[in-house]
Motif scaffolding. Structure first.
Motif, PDB file in Angstrom:
ATOM      1  N   ILE A 269      41.237  24.597 -29.965  1.00  0.00           N
ATOM      2  CA  ILE A 269      41.051  26.028 -30.193  1.00  0.00           C
ATOM      3  C   ILE A 269      40.579  26.668 -28.886  1.00  0.00           C
ATOM      4  O   ILE A 269      39.721  26.115 -28.185  1.00  0.00           O
ATOM      5  CB  ILE A 269      40.035  26.283 -31.336  1.00  0.00           C
ATOM      6  N   PRO A 270      41.137  27.799 -28.494  1.00  0.00           N
ATOM      7  CA  PRO A 270      40.674  28.476 -27.277  1.00  0.00           C
ATOM      8  C   PRO A 270      39.318  29.132 -27.490  1.00  0.00           C
ATOM      9  O   PRO A 270      38.873  29.369 -28.627  1.00  0.00           O
ATOM     10  CB  PRO A 270      41.765  29.526 -27.020  1.00  0.00           C
ATOM     11  N   VAL A 271      38.658  29.457 -26.428  1.00  0.00           N
ATOM     12  CA  VAL A 271      37.376  30.156 -26.481  1.00  0.00           C
ATOM     13  C   VAL A 271      37.594  31.542 -27.076  1.00  0.00           C
ATOM     14  O   VAL A 271      38.561  32.238 -26.749  1.00  0.00           O
ATOM     15  CB  VAL A 271      36.754  30.240 -25.082  1.00  0.00           C
ATOM     16  N   GLY A 272      36.660  31.922 -27.967  1.00  0.00           N
ATOM     17  CA  GLY A 272      36.713  33.249 -28.572  1.00  0.00           C
ATOM     18  C   GLY A 272      37.454  33.321 -29.885  1.00  0.00           C
ATOM     19  O   GLY A 272      37.422  34.353 -30.548  1.00  0.00           O
ATOM     20  N   TYR A 273      38.113  32.251 -30.269  1.00  0.00           N
ATOM     21  CA  TYR A 273      38.861  32.244 -31.529  1.00  0.00           C
ATOM     22  C   TYR A 273      38.007  31.677 -32.658  1.00  0.00           C
ATOM     23  O   TYR A 273      37.012  30.979 -32.418  1.00  0.00           O
ATOM     24  CB  TYR A 273      40.140  31.417 -31.390  1.00  0.00           C
ATOM     25  N   PRO A 358      47.478  30.959 -27.100  1.00  0.00           N
ATOM     26  CA  PRO A 358      48.937  31.118 -27.252  1.00  0.00           C
ATOM     27  C   PRO A 358      49.427  32.319 -26.463  1.00  0.00           C
ATOM     28  O   PRO A 358      48.800  33.381 -26.450  1.00  0.00           O
ATOM     29  CB  PRO A 358      49.114  31.324 -28.759  1.00  0.00           C
ATOM     30  N   THR A 359      50.538  32.158 -25.734  1.00  0.00           N
ATOM     31  CA  THR A 359      51.131  33.249 -24.938  1.00  0.00           C
ATOM     32  C   THR A 359      52.620  33.313 -25.201  1.00  0.00           C
ATOM     33  O   THR A 359      53.248  32.339 -25.612  1.00  0.00           O
ATOM     34  CB  THR A 359      50.904  33.018 -23.435  1.00  0.00           C
ATOM     35  N   THR A 360      53.188  34.493 -24.904  1.00  0.00           N
ATOM     36  CA  THR A 360      54.634  34.683 -24.995  1.00  0.00           C
ATOM     37  C   THR A 360      55.223  34.532 -23.607  1.00  0.00           C
ATOM     38  O   THR A 360      54.894  35.298 -22.693  1.00  0.00           O
ATOM     39  CB  THR A 360      54.964  36.068 -25.563  1.00  0.00           C
ATOM     40  N   ILE A 361      56.078  33.533 -23.341  1.00  0.00           N
ATOM     41  CA  ILE A 361      56.614  33.237 -22.011  1.00  0.00           C
ATOM     42  C   ILE A 361      57.738  34.207 -21.700  1.00  0.00           C
ATOM     43  O   ILE A 361      58.741  34.265 -22.417  1.00  0.00           O
ATOM     44  CB  ILE A 361      57.115  31.794 -21.948  1.00  0.00           C
ATOM     45  N   PRO A 362      57.611  35.031 -20.634  1.00  0.00           N
ATOM     46  CA  PRO A 362      58.695  35.973 -20.283  1.00  0.00           C
ATOM     47  C   PRO A 362      59.864  35.214 -19.683  1.00  0.00           C
ATOM     48  O   PRO A 362      59.695  34.144 -19.112  1.00  0.00           O
ATOM     49  CB  PRO A 362      58.045  36.890 -19.248  1.00  0.00           C
ATOM     50  N   PRO A 363      61.059  35.765 -19.779  1.00  0.00           N
ATOM     51  CA  PRO A 363      62.223  35.088 -19.185  1.00  0.00           C
ATOM     52  C   PRO A 363      62.123  35.084 -17.670  1.00  0.00           C
ATOM     53  O   PRO A 363      61.924  36.120 -17.037  1.00  0.00           O
ATOM     54  CB  PRO A 363      63.410  35.918 -19.679  1.00  0.00           C
ATOM     55  N   SER A 364      62.217  33.925 -17.058  1.00  0.00           N
ATOM     56  CA  SER A 364      62.112  33.794 -15.602  1.00  0.00           C
ATOM     57  C   SER A 364      62.936  32.606 -15.152  1.00  0.00           C
ATOM     58  O   SER A 364      62.842  31.521 -15.735  1.00  0.00           O
ATOM     59  CB  SER A 364      60.654  33.610 -15.187  1.00  0.00           C
ATOM     60  N   THR A 365      63.739  32.819 -14.062  1.00  0.00           N
ATOM     61  CA  THR A 365      64.592  31.728 -13.576  1.00  0.00           C
ATOM     62  C   THR A 365      63.794  30.693 -12.826  1.00  0.00           C
ATOM     63  O   THR A 365      64.278  29.590 -12.589  1.00  0.00           O
ATOM     64  CB  THR A 365      65.668  32.297 -12.658  1.00  0.00           C
ATOM     65  N   THR A 366      62.549  31.037 -12.428  1.00  0.00           N
ATOM     66  CA  THR A 366      61.742  30.090 -11.657  1.00  0.00           C
ATOM     67  C   THR A 366      60.833  29.265 -12.546  1.00  0.00           C
ATOM     68  O   THR A 366      60.172  28.362 -12.077  1.00  0.00           O
ATOM     69  CB  THR A 366      60.875  30.843 -10.634  1.00  0.00           C
TER      70      THR A 366
END
Length: 521
Positions: A269-273, A358-366
């Motif tokens: 669990i992350p901190v703050g949750y 949890p994060t939403t990964i943006p589209p990136s070619t790198t």
């Protein structure tokens, strides 16, 4: 004289106990004699008296056998014609007791009475018994006091609803798991009732390990090596055809020490949750449940923590939960759920550790590349056209690219320099699975090269003719992949990749060499 009178009194009492019928018959006989004397005397009505004497009393109907439940009222009928001055008496044959004579009640039983229908041509004498009891059953005799007494019988059958005798029947029982249990149920009634057993929840009764039944008949129910699954209420039902049937509820409790299992022993669990820790428990009797940290310090309800135990079904199951609000670094560590009851105790541990939010990964070619797995293994295991997303992560530049490209070049050169005859000879010597393994290795290396070439091509679109010539074979080999990158979708064509690797290897090598020469020129 006194002893004589005493002896006569005892004799009369004995006659009364064994059937005072003799005295009544004597009385009736005396009456009959007087009637006979009157008939013998001269009179103007001699003919009429003679006719009366000649016509003896007779029964006009039989006494019906009657079945009556205990507690009801009953009436027995005795119909007589030509009774004249004779009298009718009722008696209980089994008890040798005179109940009534004509209109008089002889017995002291207050539940007995007698009536007769005066207006009926054939006089009917009724014996009434109120609130019938089981001891009233038996043969009842209606008698006319003629010279030779005339009698007829009727039977009274008294049925009694079943009644369970608690004094000789089992009550609620508590046993330890693995012991044997014997339940008894005794009932009275007329006719004698039958006993059957069933569970209150209509589940099967486990008589033995291999014998389970919905119902069990008999006064005794024995359960061998009971377990927690045998816990519950058992019904003893007594019936004999006389309503109502009755039942007794006997509760069987099976004691055992607490047992628990933890769905998730590692919780990130992350901190703050907020987080919820959970333990499942089975125990009987109900256990005392609480939580501690690794230092055995008990956790109490507060703004930070909240604990609860939720009863389950069946009653010996429960769920322990610990709610932690806004997790901080100090909250990470070991938590214990502990359960205790009189039969024992147990505990389990849960480790709470830090995890990335949890994060939403943006589209990136790198950062990531959506690719297809074109290996021999996937061609056999994955369905045609399925998509596999392979995260590449952050890719470093420089030596990593060069080393991977060199590895691919050496592997490809080694595989393309061998002659066709040597390949056939090697294939015949190697087992089938070795050929598949080799193809899989080649496909894996070419997949890596393809990914790196495409990625490098995106970053450095200007390539020399020599480099482009080296890469052209693989690019053509994976032309379908380049098309899918342009459309923004990924199609896994493992079977197609396998055919390209196995059937067009020579063609790819020749194409590569040709373009390499063109590049040098």
């Amino acid at each position: 004289m006194a002893p004589v009178r005493g002896g006569v009194g005892a004799l009369l009492m004995l006659l009364l106990l064994r059937g005072v019928t003799v005295l009544v018959l004597m009385h009736f006989a005396g009456t009959a004699a007087r009637l006979a004397e009157s008939a013998a005397a001269p009179s103007s009505n001699t003919g009429m008296v003679a006719n009366a004497v000649l016509e003896d009393p007779e029964f006009t109907d039989v006494i019906e056998n009657i079945t009556v439940p205990a507690g009801r009222n009953v009436k027995l009928a005795c119909s007589v014609k030509n009774l004249g001055s004779y009298k009718v008496a009722w008696m209980h044959f089994e008890q040798s007791a005179i109940l009534t004579v004509h209109n008089h009640v002889i017995t002291r039983n207050p539940r007995i009475s007698v009536t007769h229908d005066k207006h009926d041509k054939h006089k009917t004498w009724f014996l009434h018994i109120s609130n019938v009891q089981e001891e009233d059953k038996g043969r009842y005799m209606c008698q006319i006091n003629t010279v030779t007494a005339k009698t007829q019988f009727g039977y009274l059958h008294v049925v009694v609803p079943p009644n369970i005798d608690d004094s000789v029947s089992s009550s609620d029982v508590i046993v330890r798991e693995g012991a044997n249990v014997t339940l008894r149920c005794k009932a009275t009634g007329s006719p004698p009732p039958s006993i059957k057993w069933k569970r209150d929840d209509n589940t099967k009764i486990a008589i033995t390990k291999n014998n389970s039944v919905l119902e069990w008949e008999g006064d005794v129910l024995t359960l061998s090596r009971v377990s927690r699954f045998d816990m519950g209420a058992y019904l003893c039902i007594a019936s004999n055809g006389v309503p109502p049937s009755v039942s007794k509820r006997i509760k069987v409790s099976v004691d055992f020490p607490p047992m628990l299992w933890i769905p998730h022993q590692l919780v990130g669990i992350p901190v703050g949750y907020n987080v919820t820790l959970e333990c499942n428990i089975e125990a009987h009797p109900t256990s005392l449940n609480y939580w501690t940290r690794e230092n055995d310090q008990m956790i109490h309800d507060s703004f930070k923590y909240k604990t609860e135990s939720i009863p389950g079904t069946p009653s010996y199951k429960a769920v322990m939960r610990l709610y932690i609000t806004e997790v901080q670094h100090s909250d990470y560590g070991i938590y214990k759920c502990i359960a205790k009851n009189p039969r024992g105790e147990t505990d389990g541990t849960i480790r709470l550790y830090s995890s990335s939010p949890p994060t939403t990964i943006p589209p990136s070619t790198t950062e990531s590349i959506i690719t297809t797995v074109a290996t021999t293994k996937s061609a056999f295991e994955l369905p045609f056209g399925s998509t596999t997303i392979v995260p590449v992560g952050y890719i470093d530049k420089g030596n990593k690219y060069q080393s991977n490209l060199n590895d691919v070049d050496r592997s490809e050169q080694k595989s393309s320099n061998g002659s066709k005859s040597s390949r056939d000879r090697a294939t015949s010597k190697q087992p089938k699975h070795s050929v598949f393994r080799k193809l899989e290795e080649v496909a894996s290396l070419k997949k890596q090269r393809r990914e790196l070439i495409l990625h490098k091509h995106l970053e450095k679109p200007k390539l020399s003719h020599r480099d482009f010539g080296k890469q052209l074979g693989i690019v053509r080999l994976t032309s379908f992949f380049r098309d899918t990158i342009g459309s923004g979708t990924s199609v896994n064509d493992g079977s197609r990749g396998f055919l390209l690797f196995s059937n067009k290897r020579d063609k790819i090598g020749k194409t590569k060499q040709q373009h390499t020469k063109n590049g040098e020129a």
